[in-house]
Write an enzyme that holds these catalytic residues in place. Structure first.
Site, PDB file in Angstrom:
ATOM      1  N   GLU A 271       0.827  -1.211   0.000  1.00  0.00           N
ATOM      2  CA  GLU A 271       0.000   0.000   0.000  1.00  0.00           C
ATOM      3  C   GLU A 271       0.862   1.262   0.000  1.00  0.00           C
ATOM      4  OE1 GLU A 271      -3.114   0.200  -0.480  1.00  0.00           O
ATOM      5  OE2 GLU A 271      -4.029  -1.697   0.129  1.00  0.00           O
ATOM      6  N   ASP A 404      -4.852  -9.606  -8.279  1.00  0.00           N
ATOM      7  CA  ASP A 404      -5.112  -8.682  -9.386  1.00  0.00           C
ATOM      8  C   ASP A 404      -3.911  -7.953  -9.987  1.00  0.00           C
ATOM      9  OD1 ASP A 404      -4.861  -7.215  -7.047  1.00  0.00           O
ATOM     10  OD2 ASP A 404      -6.857  -6.337  -7.120  1.00  0.00           O
ATOM     11  N   GLU A 513     -19.380  -5.056  -3.667  1.00  0.00           N
ATOM     12  CA  GLU A 513     -17.995  -5.506  -3.523  1.00  0.00           C
ATOM     13  C   GLU A 513     -17.761  -6.842  -4.229  1.00  0.00           C
ATOM     14  OE1 GLU A 513     -13.981  -5.300  -1.958  1.00  0.00           O
ATOM     15  OE2 GLU A 513     -15.560  -3.878  -2.503  1.00  0.00           O
ATOM     16  N   GLU A 538     -12.383   0.402 -10.065  1.00  0.00           N
ATOM     17  CA  GLU A 538     -12.053  -0.599 -11.084  1.00  0.00           C
ATOM     18  C   GLU A 538     -13.029  -0.652 -12.258  1.00  0.00           C
ATOM     19  OE1 GLU A 538      -9.973  -1.233  -7.441  1.00  0.00           O
ATOM     20  OE2 GLU A 538     -12.157  -1.285  -7.768  1.00  0.00           O
TER      21      GLU A 538
END
Length: 603
Positions: A271, A404, A513, A538
């Site tokens: 992150e 991902d 979600e 996304e």
């Protein structure tokens, strides 16, 4: 007065003041202790010098015995060939007397120096005793400031970063669109960005994120316990692209004056890399301001200890101060996560480019080479890898959460290298081929979806995070093996359609979600804990890619509909908030304005 929380210190808890208790007696006691401590130090130093001198003064007898010309004479020795006889030259007595005289002078000089030191220390002690409490306090604070400044300088020390050519940037200042309707919509998005930024500026400045209903700062464990201004760093490139230059300047000034990585904070390597290092590098390339490059490199140095594992696969978490790393407790018996250690490549390659230090590139290329040697079940990459043993954890493969961006970074590494990193492209193509074979299916209703592989079984569920893959397939279409460019562009369009359906089938026209494709339900969330929307980008990202590659106006329209739904249902007076249930006509808020909303969704 509010009672401060108990602070852990070496396994103990330190009790704090009770409500309403005065801190003044404690403060005075601390001051008295400080004064006594200083005086004790001075006295100890004086006594040590006075009495210690007797032990450190030279021993005349020892020096006389040692310096009788032995260093300058030819030492006699026993000749083994002639028993009992000595061989060698004579003892030079004159030289020994000269050296003894010289040594006495040195002793006298040493005594004089000790006496002078005694007198100087005594004068300093008297001077200290004559000072008031306020003067002592000021001296203590001055010394503290000096130490802090030295540590600060040391932390930012190092060779100046070498000048490197700036890449040519396209489309940053292309002016307004010709279509007035398009301009009006774009201005609306810009206004939403301004509202999000201004709210954060007013209520959460310096905190990592914002609680827009509570109107205060917010943070999560991915940033540790520090106020590192994640929203500021994450939003910089969006501000610049939107022409919000005064806001950009505000952020730059905060970073220059306040962003400090020498903090005792345990942060997520992944992150912090994508939000901070990525945000700082983007701001540097857009603006050319050196401070962003310098801060990015300072932070990267703090992340490097995370790679100190038996395999070189980094820990998920690292303490910025101590360098100690660890993994999430829930991640398959202490494993590292594919989407985390696989989403460092682009930033670290740029760090090596900007600094001339190959260490960053070597860290991430080692990860790729290690993965290339490993067997993969059905050609798929499991989401978990143990950094100690180098073995896969649970055989769970996902193109959504946990997996991902590993695939995204392979493709973009190839593009970023001007298509010269053929190893990255080949790895991407092989992975996508296995994904298409085992994870991509079509529902009974004709919706193409990407499921999750769990221990040999396909779970017919797709996450909001997985929806980025529509754009990825379109981006990777050009350069696909076996003339499959058209196939992958079509696959991207099908994923975009499925994800649009997940939005369209909710009450609020915002996607959940996660959503399933079984039991007669398609593109709909089943569990309550999967019905939330947290301002994720996304789906809109895939619309954007599909618009760029096809110029089909439906993608722009879908993006605009999503923006309207966000503005209508997520906007509050203090910013924008996520929603707990997109199927409810009376939504409840989660009271978090995510930094990625400004960094990605609005962009």
């Amino acid at each position: 007065m509010t009672t401060p929380a108990l602070l852990p210190l070496s396994g103990r808890r330190i009790p704090t003041l009770a409500p309403g208790a005065s801190s003044f007696p404690y403060h005075r006691a601390t001051l008295r202790l400080s004064e006594k401590f200083i005086l004790l130090l001075i006295l100890s130093a004086f006594i040590t010098l006075c009495f210690g001198a007797f032990f450190f003064l030279p021993d005349n007898s020892k020096h006389k015995r040692f310096d009788l010309g032995l260093e300058h004479m030819l030492i006699p020795h026993i000749d083994s060939s002639k028993e009992g006889r000595l061989s060698g030259g004579p003892v030079i007595h004159g030289q020994g007397l000269h050296d003894e005289h010289r040594h006495r002078e040195e002793e006298e000089s040493l005594r004089s120096k000790i006496r002078a030191d005694h007198e100087r220390v005594l004068e300093e002690a008297k001077e200290k005793l004559r000072k008031s409490r306020e003067q002592l306090r000021a001296e203590i604070q001055t010394e503290k400031n000096k130490v802090a400044e030295q540590l600060k300088v040391k932390d930012g020390a190092g060779k100046p970063l070498p000048p490197v050519p700036m890449p040519k940037l396209v489309g940053i200042n292309d002016g307004d669109p010709g279509d007035p309707e398009v301009k009006e919509k774009r201005d609306k998005i810009r206004e939403m960005m301004k509202h999000a930024w201004d709210s954060y500026r007013q209520y959460g400045w310096g905190h990592n994120e914002l609680k827009p209903l509570s109107k205060k700062g917010h943070s999560t464990n991915i940033f540790g316990n520090s106020q590192m201004g994640a929203t500021i760093v994450d939003a910089l490139d969006t501000l610049y692209i939107m022409g919000l230059h005064s806001e950009f300047k505000e952020g730059q000034e905060w970073i220059q004056q306040n962003l400090n990585f020498s903090v005792n904070a345990e942060v997520s390597v992944f992150e912090v890399n994508i939000r901070f290092i990525g945000g700082l590098l983007a701001a540097y390339y857009l603006s050319g301001q050196e401070v962003f490059k310098v801060k990015a490199v300072q932070l990267a140095e703090k992340l490097l200890p995370a790679f100190n594992t038996p395999t070189g696969i980094p820990w998920a978490m690292v303490n910025l101060k101590s360098g100690v790393g660890r993994n999430w407790g829930w991640a398959s018996a202490g494993s590292s996560i594919l989407a985390e250690f696989g989403t460092l490549h682009m930033e670290f390659v740029h760090l090596s480019y900007l600094t001339g230090n190959p260490a960053y590139f070597q860290k991430v290329i080692h990860i790729r080479k290690l993965l290339a040697k490993m067997d993969r079940p059905n050609g798929l990459y499991p989401n978990y890898l143990n950094p100690r043993t180098g073995r896969w954890g649970q055989h769970h493969t996902s193109v959504g959460g946990l997996g991902d961006s590993f695939y995204e970074y392979l493709l973009k590494a190839w593009l970023m290298s001007d298509k010269t990193d053929t190893e990255a492209r080949r790895t991407y193509d092989d992975a996508i081929e296995a994904i298409e074979r085992h994870l991509i299916r079509k529902s009974n209703g004709g919706l193409t979806f990407i499921g999750e592989w769990k221990n040999g079984h396909l779970e017919r569920k797709m996450g909001h995070l997985t929806c980025f893959a529509g754009g990825m397939f379109a981006l990777g279409a050009d350069g696909s093996p076996n003339d499959k460019a058209g196939h992958y562009l079509q696959l991207g369009a099908e994923i975009a359609h499925t994800c649009h359906e997940s939005y369209d089938r909710t009450v609020l026209k915002l996607g959940p979600e996660a959503f399933k494709f079984d039991s007669g339900l398609e593109a709909v969330a089943v569990r309550q804990n999967e019905k939330y929307y947290i301002l994720r980008p996304e789906v809109i990202e895939t619309y954007w890619y599909m618009w760029r590659f096809t110029h089909d106006p439906k993608y722009r329209q879908w993006g605009w509909e999503a923006a309207q739904a966000i503005d209508k249902h997520c906007r509050v007076s203090g910013g924008f908030s996520g929603i707990k249930d997109v199927y409810s006509s009376t939504p409840t808020y989660d009271d978090v304005q995510q930094s990625f909303f400004l960094a990605e969704t609005l962009k």
